[in-house]
Design an enzyme around this catalytic site. Structure first.
Site, short mmCIF file in Angstrom:
data_model
loop_
_atom_site.label_atom_id
_atom_site.label_comp_id
_atom_site.label_asym_id
_atom_site.label_seq_id
_atom_site.Cartn_x
_atom_site.Cartn_y
_atom_site.Cartn_z
N LYS A 95 52.81 28.53 -70.86
CA LYS A 95 54.08 28.34 -70.28
C LYS A 95 53.90 28.91 -69.11
CE LYS A 95 56.92 29.23 -73.12
NZ LYS A 95 55.70 29.55 -74.46
N ASP A 140 62.30 32.19 -67.68
CA ASP A 140 61.43 32.16 -69.14
C ASP A 140 62.33 32.50 -70.04
OD1 ASP A 140 59.91 32.19 -70.56
OD2 ASP A 140 59.01 34.62 -70.07
N THR A 189 60.48 28.86 -75.97
CA THR A 189 59.85 29.18 -77.39
C THR A 189 60.89 28.26 -78.57
OG1 THR A 189 61.08 31.57 -77.72
CG2 THR A 189 58.99 31.61 -76.99
N ARG A 248 46.72 34.50 -75.34
CA ARG A 248 47.10 35.63 -74.83
C ARG A 248 46.64 36.85 -76.46
NH1 ARG A 248 53.11 36.49 -75.21
NH2 ARG A 248 53.20 35.90 -73.13
#
Length: 368
Positions: A95, A140, A189, A248
């Site tokens: 993202k 974020d 999320t 990640r």
């Protein structure tokens, strides 16, 4: 009584100097306890270096990328700022990378921060008043914005204006401040925790899903090239299978394998080196680490396969509820080891088989 202040006027500059301080530099916000434990300063620096610069380097999420390309091309042809974008999905799927790619493709400046870092409305006002036309504000974990800050965002997103009140009582006055058209890119999320009015103001919404093994293998090979290490196709595939569908995690495992190979003075990473390192890290062939296995064993042994509430599970494991719901559960659910029901979490047949335990279908159906 309402008063409008034009951008760049002496009065605006005066108000900005006195009431609208620049926000503090964005704080690094760690999404979960496990990330805080495993991500070192070296990891943060290398994560940035391994991030794709443009769409040409971005692997996976094919539908999202294709749709974004169309939106960006059309926006550039109209010479307009991009509509506000909301990116959702589990941690580590790209993202933040996509937000920076959008800024790169639009030749725009990006200001990055996080929901918890914006503690009061003044912080947000300071950021917004410094935005130029076409700039991108990336927030974020946007679902963790406070309600007061959220209220300030509504007119800013819709009309590119902010309203704030000065003085009190009978002398109270509403000041309207015009902003330059900007694009807000939000990442979350937990889409369900976003307020409906905020979610409705985003014109472009995309959900990122877990990556396929083939895409992760390509990412690992690309990262290996960037890091200057050699890796077999089979070894890259082995790491990809254990990376929980998350780039990640794949990059983190690759760096740990690189450390192992460097200490052992090995020039190339083969499947055996990859398997040995992953075993030492406690990563099994399903990609589970110690805490994943603890969660599943707790459901299987302590709660007889479930159903069990997430609060009870978190209390038994001495973990935060958010750690389980945001970091551990998404993969276990998508991989078919857990089921989420109205009565709680339920272990599946696949979970029993993974630990070599007998699955009593009749007993489970009776309990459920």
């Amino acid at each position: 009584m309402s008063e409008e202040i034009k951008q760049g006027s002496p009065k605006a500059n005066f108000r900005k100097a006195l009431l609208l301080p620049e926000s503090a530099p964005p704080k690094d916000h760690k999404a979960s306890k496990r990330d805080a434990q495993t991500e070192t300063e070296e990891d943060v620096v290398l994560n940035i270096s391994l991030r794709p610069r443009g769409f040409a380097d971005f692997i996976g999420q094919k539908e999202v990328v294709e749709n974004l390309k169309i939106c960006l091309t059309a926006t550039r042809q109209r010479n307009e700022p991009l509509e506000h974008v909301l990116l959702s999905g589990p941690p580590g799927l790209g993202k933040t990378s996509l937000a920076h790619i959008i800024a790169h493709e639009m030749n725009s400046k990006i200001t990055a921060t996080s929901g918890p870092a914006i503690e009061k409305a003044g912080d947000l006002i300071g950021i917004l008043t410094n935005m130029e036309k076409g700039d991108i504000l990336f927030i974020d974990e946007i679902h963790r914005l406070s309600k007061v800050v959220e209220e300030f965002l509504y007119p800013a997103m819709e009309d590119f204006q902010i309203d704030f009140v000065i003085d009190k009582g009978p002398y109270a006055k509403t000041i309207k401040f015009n902003l330059k058209p900007f694009t807000l890119v939000g990442a979350t999320t937990r889409t369900g925790l976003l307020a409906a009015p905020l979610r409705g103001r985003f014109g472009i919404l995309y959900h990122l899903d877990f990556y396929k093994v083939e895409d992760l293998t390509r990412i690992i090979r690309h990262s290996a090239d960037v890091l200057g290490i050699m890796i077999d196709e089979e070894a890259a595939s082995e790491v990809a299978r254990r990376a929980r569908g998350t780039p990640r995690i794949a990059n983190r495992l690759l760096r740990r394998i690189r450390d192992y190979a460097q200490v052992k003075k090995l020039n190339k990473i083969d499947p055996q080196i990859a398997v040995n390192t992953l075993q030492e890290l406690g990563i099994d062939n399903a990609g589970m680490d110690d805490i994943d296995r603890k969660v599943l064993k707790m459901v299987l042994e302590t709660y007889s396969g479930g159903p069990v509430g997430v609060e009870s599970l978190a209390a038994s494991l001495n973990e935060e509820v958010d750690t389980i719901t945001d970091t551990i559960e998404p993969y276990l659910l998508s991989a078919g080891y857990l089921k989420r029901t109205s009565r709680g979490r339920l272990a599946t047949k696949k979970a029993y088989e993974h630990f070599g335990m007998k699955y009593d279908k009749e007993k489970q159906e009776k309990m459920f």
